[in-house]
Design a protein around this motif. Structure first.
Motif, mmCIF file in Angstrom:
data_model
loop_
_atom_site.group_PDB
_atom_site.id
_atom_site.type_symbol
_atom_site.label_atom_id
_atom_site.label_comp_id
_atom_site.label_asym_id
_atom_site.label_seq_id
_atom_site.Cartn_x
_atom_site.Cartn_y
_atom_site.Cartn_z
ATOM 1 N N ARG A 13 -24.674 130.446 -41.322
ATOM 2 C CA ARG A 13 -25.002 131.608 -40.472
ATOM 3 C C ARG A 13 -23.848 132.610 -40.430
ATOM 4 N NH1 ARG A 13 -29.373 131.398 -36.358
ATOM 5 N NH2 ARG A 13 -30.422 129.423 -36.713
ATOM 6 N N ALA A 14 -22.635 132.110 -40.296
ATOM 7 C CA ALA A 14 -21.468 132.994 -40.260
ATOM 8 C C ALA A 14 -21.322 133.738 -41.588
ATOM 9 C CB ALA A 14 -20.202 132.204 -39.951
ATOM 10 N N VAL A 15 -21.607 133.060 -42.687
ATOM 11 C CA VAL A 15 -21.573 133.700 -44.001
ATOM 12 C C VAL A 15 -22.630 134.808 -44.057
ATOM 13 C CG1 VAL A 15 -22.199 133.302 -46.431
ATOM 14 C CG2 VAL A 15 -20.521 131.842 -45.309
ATOM 15 N N GLY A 16 -23.820 134.528 -43.517
ATOM 16 C CA GLY A 16 -24.870 135.543 -43.480
ATOM 17 C C GLY A 16 -24.465 136.761 -42.668
ATOM 18 N N LEU A 17 -23.823 136.521 -41.530
ATOM 19 C CA LEU A 17 -23.365 137.645 -40.702
ATOM 20 C C LEU A 17 -22.277 138.450 -41.409
ATOM 21 C CD1 LEU A 17 -23.306 135.923 -37.197
ATOM 22 C CD2 LEU A 17 -24.899 137.699 -37.995
ATOM 23 N N ALA A 18 -21.348 137.771 -42.054
ATOM 24 C CA ALA A 18 -20.288 138.471 -42.804
ATOM 25 C C ALA A 18 -20.899 139.257 -43.958
ATOM 26 C CB ALA A 18 -19.250 137.476 -43.316
ATOM 27 N N ASN A 19 -21.866 138.658 -44.623
ATOM 28 C CA ASN A 19 -22.553 139.326 -45.722
ATOM 29 C C ASN A 19 -23.197 140.618 -45.220
ATOM 30 O OD1 ASN A 19 -23.290 139.084 -48.536
ATOM 31 N ND2 ASN A 19 -25.392 138.743 -47.859
ATOM 32 N N GLY A 20 -23.847 140.552 -44.068
ATOM 33 C CA GLY A 20 -24.502 141.718 -43.490
ATOM 34 C C GLY A 20 -23.545 142.776 -42.976
ATOM 35 N N ALA A 21 -22.301 142.400 -42.719
ATOM 36 C CA ALA A 21 -21.301 143.345 -42.214
ATOM 37 C C ALA A 21 -20.504 144.012 -43.337
ATOM 38 C CB ALA A 21 -20.345 142.633 -41.260
ATOM 39 N N ASN A 22 -20.826 143.702 -44.567
ATOM 40 C CA ASN A 22 -20.123 144.242 -45.731
ATOM 41 C C ASN A 22 -20.228 145.770 -45.754
ATOM 42 O OD1 ASN A 22 -19.336 144.982 -48.342
ATOM 43 N ND2 ASN A 22 -21.063 143.967 -49.331
ATOM 44 N N PRO A 23 -19.105 146.483 -45.644
ATOM 45 C CA PRO A 23 -19.169 147.946 -45.599
ATOM 46 C C PRO A 23 -19.274 148.626 -46.964
ATOM 47 C CG PRO A 23 -16.908 147.250 -45.344
ATOM 48 C CD PRO A 23 -17.747 145.998 -45.411
ATOM 49 N N VAL A 24 -19.034 147.892 -48.033
ATOM 50 C CA VAL A 24 -19.061 148.491 -49.372
ATOM 51 C C VAL A 24 -20.093 147.778 -50.243
ATOM 52 C CG1 VAL A 24 -16.787 149.581 -49.351
ATOM 53 C CG2 VAL A 24 -16.971 147.170 -49.973
ATOM 54 N N ALA A 25 -21.306 147.732 -49.704
ATOM 55 C CA ALA A 25 -22.416 147.079 -50.401
ATOM 56 C C ALA A 25 -22.556 147.620 -51.811
ATOM 57 C CB ALA A 25 -23.710 147.306 -49.623
ATOM 58 N N VAL A 26 -23.148 146.852 -52.643
ATOM 59 C CA VAL A 26 -23.374 147.064 -54.068
ATOM 60 C C VAL A 26 -22.076 146.802 -54.835
ATOM 61 C CG1 VAL A 26 -24.362 148.489 -55.898
ATOM 62 C CG2 VAL A 26 -25.254 148.694 -53.601
ATOM 63 N N VAL A 27 -20.946 147.390 -54.427
ATOM 64 C CA VAL A 27 -19.667 147.077 -55.080
ATOM 65 C C VAL A 27 -19.274 145.644 -54.736
ATOM 66 C CG1 VAL A 27 -17.201 147.611 -55.155
ATOM 67 C CG2 VAL A 27 -18.882 149.452 -55.215
ATOM 68 N N VAL A 28 -19.316 145.310 -53.461
ATOM 69 C CA VAL A 28 -19.196 143.921 -53.025
ATOM 70 C C VAL A 28 -20.652 143.472 -52.934
ATOM 71 C CG1 VAL A 28 -18.505 142.386 -51.150
ATOM 72 C CG2 VAL A 28 -17.001 144.267 -51.849
ATOM 73 N N PRO A 29 -21.123 142.739 -53.947
ATOM 74 C CA PRO A 29 -22.564 142.589 -54.189
ATOM 75 C C PRO A 29 -23.307 141.638 -53.251
ATOM 76 C CG PRO A 29 -21.338 141.355 -55.814
ATOM 77 C CD PRO A 29 -20.321 142.088 -54.982
ATOM 78 N N CYS A 30 -23.442 142.040 -52.007
ATOM 79 C CA CYS A 30 -24.184 141.232 -51.040
ATOM 80 C C CYS A 30 -25.660 141.113 -51.421
ATOM 81 C CB CYS A 30 -24.021 141.810 -49.640
ATOM 82 S SG CYS A 30 -24.461 143.549 -49.490
ATOM 83 N N HIS A 31 -26.147 142.035 -52.235
ATOM 84 C CA HIS A 31 -27.554 141.969 -52.664
ATOM 85 C C HIS A 31 -27.819 140.777 -53.579
ATOM 86 C CE1 HIS A 31 -25.462 144.267 -55.805
ATOM 87 N NE2 HIS A 31 -26.397 143.836 -56.640
ATOM 88 N N ARG A 32 -26.778 140.151 -54.105
ATOM 89 C CA ARG A 32 -26.942 138.998 -54.992
ATOM 90 C C ARG A 32 -27.107 137.682 -54.239
ATOM 91 N NH1 ARG A 32 -22.184 141.035 -58.987
ATOM 92 N NH2 ARG A 32 -23.277 142.892 -59.731
ATOM 93 N N VAL A 33 -27.094 137.741 -52.908
ATOM 94 C CA VAL A 33 -27.280 136.539 -52.097
ATOM 95 C C VAL A 33 -28.753 136.459 -51.696
ATOM 96 C CG1 VAL A 33 -26.548 135.268 -50.048
ATOM 97 C CG2 VAL A 33 -24.901 136.680 -51.295
ATOM 98 N N ILE A 34 -29.353 135.297 -51.986
ATOM 99 C CA ILE A 34 -30.784 135.089 -51.750
ATOM 100 C C ILE A 34 -30.990 133.804 -50.964
ATOM 101 C CG2 ILE A 34 -31.442 136.381 -53.821
ATOM 102 C CD1 ILE A 34 -31.865 133.669 -55.230
ATOM 103 N N GLY A 35 -32.237 133.525 -50.617
ATOM 104 C CA GLY A 35 -32.566 132.303 -49.893
ATOM 105 C C GLY A 35 -32.386 131.073 -50.777
#
Length: 181
Positions: free
Chosen positions: A127-149
């Protein structure tokens, strides 16, 4: 390149037309990407900037070529172009560790939240990883979109699931589910 002690004094906001909407690129006076978002989330991004960098002046302008050029190449089909973008982010030590680890997921690959938690050595912190992932301010460069279920399905993305799908398709990632555009 993710951290710095000195907060920026001037931030430049650039707008870049992409196939999935107008992107907002916010860079500092040293040419580092500090924030990325989409125009439909501009108000929230401006509020975030005001909280995170209260003394910085936000001005309209062009991002430096080292930032803008890779974004243009990425949205024209080069899935690895963003790997060279210089970025800096302000966050907790845990968030920074998550964001740095996100950068180890190659274009065309995905990782589950549980897998990401394991990579940082905190397997119970999903859950904490999910919250940190969602707080990423430089999305796409820091590729949070590559995290899936864990089951391979698309799950949350701040820019919306249709954008997440498009980004992963551009990168050639294989996914189990399908969503309507």
């Amino acid at each position: 390149m993710p951290t710095t002690n000195a907060p920026p004094e001037i931030l430049t906001l650039d707008r870049l037309a992409t196939p999935i909407g107008t992107a907002l690129l916010v860079t500092d006076e040293q040419g580092f990407l500090r924030a990325f978002n989409w125009t439909d989330y501009e108000a929230a991004m401006r509020a975030w900037i005001a909280r995170r960098y209260p003394k910085a002046r936000l001005t309209d302008g062009k991002a430096p070529p080292a930032v803008r050029g890779p974004f243009e190449a990425y949205f024209q089909g080069d899935p690895r172009a963003l790997e060279t973008v210089p970025w800096r982010a302000s966050g907790t030590a845990f968030q920074l560790k998550v964001w740095e680890t996100l950068c180890t997921i190659p274009a065309g690959e995905t990782l589950s939240y549980a897998g990401l938690a394991q990579r940082i050595g905190r397997p119970s912190a999903v859950r904490a990883v999910g919250l940190a992932n969602g707080a990423n301010p430089v999305a796409v460069v820091v590729p949070c979109h590559r995290v899936i279920g864990t089951n391979g399905s698309l799950t949350g993305y701040g820019g919306g699931l249709p954008r997440k799908r498009w980004l992963l398709d551009l990168e050639g990632a294989a996914l189990k589910d399908q969503i309507a555009a």
